[in-house]
Design a protein around this motif. Structure first.
Motif, PDB file in Angstrom:
ATOM      1  N   VAL A 152     -21.452  21.323 -45.079  1.00  0.00           N
ATOM      2  CA  VAL A 152     -20.557  22.228 -45.792  1.00  0.00           C
ATOM      3  C   VAL A 152     -20.578  23.561 -45.052  1.00  0.00           C
ATOM      4  N   PHE A 153     -19.439  23.949 -44.512  1.00  0.00           N
ATOM      5  CA  PHE A 153     -19.343  25.152 -43.699  1.00  0.00           C
ATOM      6  C   PHE A 153     -18.895  26.350 -44.532  1.00  0.00           C
ATOM      7  N   THR A 154     -19.571  27.471 -44.370  1.00  0.00           N
ATOM      8  CA  THR A 154     -19.120  28.743 -44.924  1.00  0.00           C
ATOM      9  C   THR A 154     -18.700  29.615 -43.748  1.00  0.00           C
ATOM     10  N   ILE A 155     -17.395  29.817 -43.610  1.00  0.00           N
ATOM     11  CA  ILE A 155     -16.841  30.522 -42.456  1.00  0.00           C
ATOM     12  C   ILE A 155     -16.505  31.952 -42.870  1.00  0.00           C
ATOM     13  N   THR A 156     -17.336  32.876 -42.467  1.00  0.00           N
ATOM     14  CA  THR A 156     -17.112  34.287 -42.777  1.00  0.00           C
ATOM     15  C   THR A 156     -16.176  34.912 -41.745  1.00  0.00           C
ATOM     16  N   GLY A 157     -15.802  36.153 -41.991  1.00  0.00           N
ATOM     17  CA  GLY A 157     -14.939  36.850 -41.046  1.00  0.00           C
ATOM     18  C   GLY A 157     -15.590  37.002 -39.683  1.00  0.00           C
ATOM     19  N   GLU A 196     -16.905  18.974 -44.132  1.00  0.00           N
ATOM     20  CA  GLU A 196     -16.426  18.625 -42.798  1.00  0.00           C
ATOM     21  C   GLU A 196     -15.365  17.532 -42.755  1.00  0.00           C
ATOM     22  N   SER A 197     -15.256  16.679 -43.777  1.00  0.00           N
ATOM     23  CA  SER A 197     -14.259  15.612 -43.742  1.00  0.00           C
ATOM     24  C   SER A 197     -13.816  15.262 -45.159  1.00  0.00           C
ATOM     25  N   ALA A 252     -21.832  29.436 -38.262  1.00  0.00           N
ATOM     26  CA  ALA A 252     -21.430  29.035 -39.609  1.00  0.00           C
ATOM     27  C   ALA A 252     -22.614  28.422 -40.323  1.00  0.00           C
ATOM     28  N   SER A 253     -22.784  28.783 -41.586  1.00  0.00           N
ATOM     29  CA  SER A 253     -23.869  28.194 -42.362  1.00  0.00           C
ATOM     30  C   SER A 253     -23.438  26.842 -42.865  1.00  0.00           C
TER      31      SER A 253
END
Length: 254
Positions: A152-157, A196-197, A252-253
């Motif tokens: 599970v990606f946490t995409i910050t700025g 991711e999917s 990314a976390s």
């Protein structure tokens, strides 16, 4: 009363139940979080999902396999009692998660009869009964994906600034519609959390994602009119062609 009126009243009752539960959660959460919250103008829709059966270009039959809870706009006026911005941000994130969860919990409650099926997540169950219908929300989709071993990606700025091609590179298993939604959110400066999917639940397949914004700190005099920092949405994409699993994007976390 016609069948259309009966079904319409049922869907309306579901919408009112969502808003009632949302406001009740706010009244309880603000006390323990040291916040002041007042509900503001909000709206949402509950749709019956229509699935036509077409033969030779002609609709022969129509079925209704489920419902779609679409709360398009939920606004609350909130601020921390001690004027702590970090508390305000954390509270709005909490509320956003809870509001998303209601989009699967409310339909499950409406269409689950414990005398005829076993509700999801209930410890006491009757092995002779089938499982009740299961709803899906953004936060539930993320949880299901995590339980299945997905990242599970946490995409910050900052992560996006360092990896501008992160969507196409690491989220390529999702449909073009989902990728476009994520790309638009990142371009607008939001933080995105996504698995991711795609996942499949109760005949539905797609993705769950949350989009979080952090607006500028309001002045103390206007603190009570601060808009929420967190909003949640779920994509409605279909299952794309499977691809090779992606690795974690740098920064990314997961």
């Amino acid at each position: 009363m016609s069948g259309e009126q009966l079904s319409g009243d049922l869907l309306t009752a579901m919408a009112w139940s969502w808003f009632t539960a949302a406001q009740a959660h706010g009244q309880l959460a603000q006390r323990t979080a040291g916040m002041v919250e007042v509900p503001a103008m909000s709206y949402g829709l509950v749709h019956a999902v229509v699935q036509p059966v077409v033969s030779w270009g002609v609709v022969r039959q129509v079925s209704f396999p489920g419902v779609n809870v679409d709360i398009g706009h939920y606004r609350l006026l909130a601020w921390s009692r001690d004027h702590d911005e970090s508390r305000w941000v954390a509270y709005n994130r909490l509320r956003g998660q809870a509001l998303s969860a209601l989009e699967h919990a409310v339909p499950e409650a409406f269409f689950s009869d414990p005398a005829q099926c076993n509700r999801v997540g209930v410890a006491r169950s009757n092995p002779a009964l089938p499982a009740c219908p299961e709803g899906v929300s953004a936060v539930k989709a993320l949880a299901i994906a995590a339980q299945a071993g997905q990242k599970v990606f946490t995409i910050t700025g900052q992560v996006y600034a360092n990896n501008p091609g992160i969507v196409r590179q690491f989220l390529g298993q999702h449909s073009p519609d989902t990728q476009d939604r994520v790309q638009q959110a990142l371009d607008a400066g939001y933080e995105v959390t996504i698995h991711e999917s795609p996942i499949a639940v109760e005949g539905w397949s797609g993705a769950g994602l949350t989009v979080t914004a952090r607006p500028p700190l309001p002045s103390p005099r206007r603190a009570s009119t601060a808009s929420p920092t967190a909003c949640t949405m779920a994509s409605a994409s279909c299952s794309p062609t499977p691809k090779k699993p992606a690795s974690s994007p740098p920064g990314a976390s997961a």
